[in-house]
Write a protein that holds these residues in place. Structure first.
Motif, short mmCIF file in Angstrom:
data_model
loop_
_atom_site.label_atom_id
_atom_site.label_comp_id
_atom_site.label_asym_id
_atom_site.label_seq_id
_atom_site.Cartn_x
_atom_site.Cartn_y
_atom_site.Cartn_z
N GLN A 146 0.85 -1.19 0.00
CA GLN A 146 0.00 0.00 0.00
C GLN A 146 0.89 1.25 0.00
N ILE A 147 0.65 2.16 -0.94
CA ILE A 147 1.44 3.39 -1.00
C ILE A 147 0.52 4.60 -1.12
N PRO A 148 0.98 5.76 -0.66
CA PRO A 148 0.15 6.98 -0.74
C PRO A 148 -0.18 7.35 -2.19
N GLN A 149 -1.35 7.96 -2.38
CA GLN A 149 -1.78 8.38 -3.72
C GLN A 149 -1.08 9.65 -4.20
N ILE A 150 -0.44 10.37 -3.31
CA ILE A 150 0.30 11.59 -3.66
C ILE A 150 1.66 11.51 -2.99
N GLY A 151 2.72 11.77 -3.77
CA GLY A 151 4.06 11.78 -3.20
C GLY A 151 4.66 13.17 -3.24
N ARG A 199 3.91 11.17 2.88
CA ARG A 199 4.48 9.92 3.36
C ARG A 199 5.17 9.13 2.25
N LEU A 200 5.22 9.70 1.05
CA LEU A 200 5.98 9.12 -0.06
C LEU A 200 6.97 10.17 -0.53
N ILE A 201 8.26 9.87 -0.40
CA ILE A 201 9.31 10.80 -0.79
C ILE A 201 10.05 10.21 -1.99
N TRP A 244 5.46 12.31 -13.08
CA TRP A 244 6.47 13.32 -12.76
C TRP A 244 6.15 14.62 -13.49
N SER A 245 6.58 15.72 -12.90
CA SER A 245 6.17 17.07 -13.35
C SER A 245 4.65 17.14 -13.49
N LEU A 266 -0.64 8.69 -9.88
CA LEU A 266 -0.07 9.06 -8.60
C LEU A 266 0.89 10.24 -8.81
N PRO A 267 0.44 11.46 -8.57
CA PRO A 267 1.29 12.64 -8.79
C PRO A 267 2.31 12.82 -7.68
N ILE A 268 3.47 13.38 -8.05
CA ILE A 268 4.51 13.67 -7.06
C ILE A 268 4.93 15.14 -7.19
#
Length: 277
Positions: A12-17, A41-43, A186-187, A226-228
């Motif tokens: 399980q990973i966060p939807q936004i990093g 919580r996602l870097i 990304w971006s 999943l945007p970062i």
């Protein structure tokens, strides 16, 4: 505040990093610490960002427990040979002062070099040995992923690609979804260029009483991506994850999709020929 996706391996990973490209030195450490404090919580980092050390320092300084933080890093093109790839994974872990990395990605396929399959095998073996929790790729086209599956039988759980309203990657997203691969963006804000002042997006922001950045990030989520996003400003960090109290209509989504162009890449980094080292 941030909801989760489940990867095909069950993680399980966060939807936004939180993106860390160009965040370096003591200032970079403080910005990443701020992001953790504000709920991220996602870097996301990479060997080639030359900031894995400050990411590790920010994690160490944070009051957030390590097992609550998902750390992503990436293998550079110059280290795709099998032995070098394994050593680079170990080096990334050492730089960050961690025992393992949650997600490790091949940064670019570099098709002219022809080494991405052996790099993938190295990540598979690093995962088996406990150095990495989940493995994936960046900027891989369908033919590259098909080659990984054909040669190893193992698919990436993530494909991180350039994705923003000017370049919506419809076909690639459909392919990733068909393989149960999460598409990371990304971006996601188009590097905060003209998009933030585009009239169509300003109208949607006014309609929903949100910022343009929030409209775009909500668009990513409704695409299943999943945007970062990255921001050095604490209030914008908070703003960029405050996107769960509204939804875009089908018509809203279509308005944003109309901004996309096949020539919408920011720097013409086409994975079919672009080489990263």
């Amino acid at each position: 505040m941030i909801q989760s996706y489940e990867l095909q391996d069950g993680f399980q990973i966060p939807q936004i990093g939180f993106g860390t490209y160009s965040l370096n030195g003591s200032q970079g450490t403080r910005i990443i610490e701020s992001a953790l404090l504000n709920g991220y919580r996602l870097i996301d980092t990479a060997f080639n960002y030359e900031n894995e050390g400050i990411v590790g320092k920010a994690i160490k300084n944070s009051s957030v427990p390590r097992d609550k933080i998902t750390v992503t890093s990436k293998l550079p093109g110059r280290h795709q040979q099998y032995k070098n790839a394994l050593q680079t994974v170990q080096e990334s872990i050492s730089r960050m002062g961690l025992d393992y990395i949650d997600i490790y990605l091949i940064h670019w396929p570099n098709p002219k070099q022809g080494k991405f399959i052996e790099a993938w095998q190295a990540l598979i073996d690093a995962q088996k040995s406990g150095l990495i929790r989940s493995i994936g790729v960046c900027n891989f086209l369908p033919e590259h992923i098909d080659a990984l599956e054909l040669e190893t039988g193992i698919l990436p759980v993530i494909n991180q690609i350039e994705l923003h309203p000017n370049f919506n990657q419809l076909d690639q997203r459909k392919y990733d979804q068909s393989k149960n691969i999460i598409t990371q963006s990304w971006s996601p804000l188009g590097r905060a260029g003209d998009l933030l002042t585009h009239n169509a997006l300003l109208e949607l922001a006014h309609k929903h009483k949100k910022s343009v950045s929030q409209i775009i990030i909500r668009w990513h989520l409704q695409l299943g991506a999943l945007p970062i996003p990255k921001s050095s400003n604490a209030s914008r960090q908070i703003e960029n994850i405050d996107v769960y109290d509204f939804s875009l209509s089908i018509e809203d989504m279509q308005v944003i999709d109309m901004l996309s162009s096949l020539k919408g890449r920011l720097k013409n980094q086409d994975p079919s020929f672009y080489e990263e080292f």
